[in-house]
Design a protein around this motif. Structure first.
Motif, PDB file in Angstrom:
ATOM      1  N   UNK A  36      -3.803  -2.551   3.816  1.00 47.64           N
ATOM      2  CA  UNK A  36      -2.995  -3.611   3.269  1.00 47.64           C
ATOM      3  C   UNK A  36      -1.575  -3.384   3.563  1.00 47.64           C
ATOM      4  N   UNK A  37      -0.901  -4.653   4.218  1.00 48.81           N
ATOM      5  CA  UNK A  37       0.554  -4.345   4.395  1.00 48.81           C
ATOM      6  C   UNK A  37       1.367  -3.896   3.165  1.00 48.81           C
ATOM      7  N   UNK A  38       2.368  -3.367   3.576  1.00 51.90           N
ATOM      8  CA  UNK A  38       3.378  -3.009   2.486  1.00 51.90           C
ATOM      9  C   UNK A  38       3.897  -4.199   1.639  1.00 51.90           C
ATOM     10  N   UNK A  39       3.957  -5.305   2.212  1.00 50.25           N
ATOM     11  CA  UNK A  39       4.484  -6.473   1.172  1.00 50.25           C
ATOM     12  C   UNK A  39       3.350  -6.607   0.280  1.00 50.25           C
ATOM     13  N   UNK A  40       2.015  -6.334   0.681  1.00 49.86           N
ATOM     14  CA  UNK A  40       1.031  -6.901  -0.345  1.00 49.86           C
ATOM     15  C   UNK A  40       0.815  -5.488  -1.308  1.00 49.86           C
ATOM     16  N   UNK A  41       1.146  -4.356  -0.938  1.00 53.04           N
ATOM     17  CA  UNK A  41       1.059  -3.003  -1.844  1.00 53.04           C
ATOM     18  C   UNK A  41       2.423  -3.481  -3.033  1.00 53.04           C
ATOM     19  N   UNK A  42       3.583  -3.739  -2.488  1.00 49.51           N
ATOM     20  CA  UNK A  42       4.707  -3.638  -3.442  1.00 49.51           C
ATOM     21  C   UNK A  42       4.376  -4.837  -4.263  1.00 49.51           C
ATOM     22  N   UNK A  43       3.737  -6.080  -3.817  1.00 50.96           N
ATOM     23  CA  UNK A  43       3.560  -7.073  -4.696  1.00 50.96           C
ATOM     24  C   UNK A  43       2.318  -6.566  -5.848  1.00 50.96           C
ATOM     25  N   UNK A  44       1.461  -6.071  -5.450  1.00 50.12           N
ATOM     26  CA  UNK A  44       0.608  -5.381  -6.425  1.00 50.12           C
ATOM     27  C   UNK A  44       1.287  -4.766  -7.488  1.00 50.12           C
ATOM     28  N   UNK A  45       1.971  -3.771  -7.041  1.00 52.67           N
ATOM     29  CA  UNK A  45       2.822  -2.916  -7.811  1.00 52.67           C
ATOM     30  C   UNK A  45       3.714  -3.657  -9.003  1.00 52.67           C
ATOM     31  N   UNK A  91       9.368   8.619  -7.887  1.00 50.03           N
ATOM     32  CA  UNK A  91       7.870   8.645  -8.401  1.00 50.03           C
ATOM     33  C   UNK A  91       6.898   7.348  -8.261  1.00 50.03           C
ATOM     34  N   UNK A  92       7.829   6.267  -7.941  1.00 47.22           N
ATOM     35  CA  UNK A  92       7.235   4.829  -7.712  1.00 47.22           C
ATOM     36  C   UNK A  92       6.524   4.884  -6.200  1.00 47.22           C
ATOM     37  N   UNK A  93       7.530   5.120  -5.176  1.00 52.53           N
ATOM     38  CA  UNK A  93       7.264   4.985  -4.001  1.00 52.53           C
ATOM     39  C   UNK A  93       6.238   6.195  -3.613  1.00 52.53           C
ATOM     40  N   UNK A  94       6.127   7.324  -4.234  1.00 52.07           N
ATOM     41  CA  UNK A  94       5.015   8.385  -3.911  1.00 52.07           C
ATOM     42  C   UNK A  94       3.991   7.622  -4.430  1.00 52.07           C
ATOM     43  N   UNK A  95       3.811   7.228  -5.622  1.00 51.45           N
ATOM     44  CA  UNK A  95       2.706   6.563  -5.883  1.00 51.45           C
ATOM     45  C   UNK A  95       2.161   5.508  -5.060  1.00 51.45           C
ATOM     46  N   UNK A  96       2.914   4.767  -4.616  1.00 53.31           N
ATOM     47  CA  UNK A  96       2.480   3.768  -3.531  1.00 53.31           C
ATOM     48  C   UNK A  96       2.008   4.227  -2.445  1.00 53.31           C
ATOM     49  N   UNK A  97       2.630   5.329  -2.097  1.00 47.90           N
ATOM     50  CA  UNK A  97       2.116   6.145  -0.736  1.00 47.90           C
ATOM     51  C   UNK A  97       0.801   6.557  -0.913  1.00 47.90           C
TER      52      UNK A  97
END
Length: 311
Positions: free
Chosen positions: A128-137, A170-176
């Motif tokens: 998934x692209x980071x655009x999609x990941x951030x959108x999901x979150x 915490x948010x960006x670590x959870x995304x990673x």
């Protein structure tokens, strides 16, 4: 070789003649690497210039180390360095061990079909692209997200995690973790596949339980791989997810999301201060190289090969 045993040394010409097929096969990759990785390094000379893209490198005056002095005395750059190191340290503790734990868990799954299914599921977010990941979150944890709506329906006060500077780390670590931890287990699973099953059987016969077998058999087997990846991660310590952070910079503000890469982007590309940005990038590159060399030397002290070892 034992002393007194003669060593046959092959001349360089003989080795080139012997390996000419392999050299021809690697030549295109070497050329691509040289053109797109090494030749652009020559442009770093603008870090010592008062560079203007309108006159070019040849006509831009040299200013010595003035750009580096500006970098090291710039409060915004020092803040970006602090944010970068904070993110790296946090993710070394809470992200780096996750692929190892996942690999150990998957390695304990007996059924191959179940193991393959789990691997496919945890690999998927990597593509998934980071655009999609951030959108999901955003759709789940944002102010109008799913979690907030569920809480509101039950009479609780909602929250917007996506715009909270305090929760950003915490948010960006959870995304990673969600995006790349599954992909990171590939190397560890490959290392685990080399462990001789007889070692587990011998440990079990000696009375070792599952945890003892992991501690005394599994972890020593993948320790060189862990150290190698840790060294590479330290070398990449000043490079954190540029795309991930720049997508969320506007929501939480640059105070917590500005890192070296985004700082260089805004200074060099957006503000047009190319020489200043080049100097900042070179400082980052030199520090990253020193981190790799230092970590590799430390690995040698503990008896590991690290990234390389002098013959």
């Amino acid at each position: 070789m034992p002393e007194g045993v003669p060593v046959n040394r092959v001349s360089l010409r003989a080795r080139l003649r012997r390996d000419r097929a392999l050299l021809l096969m690697t030549l295109p990759a070497v050329l691509l690497l040289a053109v797109f990785a090494y030749v652009p390094m020559l442009g770093n000379v603008i870090a010592w210039q008062d560079y203007s893209p309108y006159v070019g490198i040849g006509s831009s005056p040299f200013v010595g180390w003035a750009n580096f002095e500006r970098v090291m005395t710039n409060p915004a750059f020092l803040e970006a360095v602090g944010n970068t190191l904070a993110i790296t340290a946090f993710q070394l503790v809470f992200y780096f061990p996750v692929p190892i734990v996942l690999a150990l868990l998957l390695n304990s799954v007996v059924t191959p079909a179940l193991r393959t299914t789990i691997q496919s599921v945890v690999y998927l977010p990597h593509f998934f692209s980071w655009v999609l990941v951030v959108t999901i979150f955003q759709q789940i944890l944002g102010g109008a997200g799913l979690l907030n709506r569920v809480l509101a329906d039950r009479g609780f006060t909602g929250f917007d995690l996506m715009t909270s500077p305090d929760a950003f780390l915490v948010l960006i670590t959870a995304q990673a973790v969600w995006k790349d931890a599954g992909w990171g287990i590939i190397i560890f699973l490959a290392a685990l596949s080399t462990v001789n099953p007889e070692q587990y059987e011998a440990a079990a016969m000696d009375g070792a339980g599952p945890w003892r077998r992991i501690w005394h058999v599994t972890l020593p087997a993948i320790r060189p791989t862990i150290i190698l990846l840790l060294i590479l991660r330290l070398g990449d310590a000043l490079t954190v997810g540029f795309e991930q952070l720049i997508l969320q910079r506007g929501a939480v503000g640059p105070g917590v999301s500005e890192v070296i890469d985004t700082f260089v982007y805004y200074q060099g590309v957006i503000n047009g201060d190319w020489a200043f940005a080049a100097a900042a990038g070179l400082v980052k590159g030199v520090v990253s190289l020193l981190l790799v060399l230092g970590a590799n030397k430390l690995a040698h002290v503990f008896g590991e090969d690290g990234v390389y070892r002098k013959s």
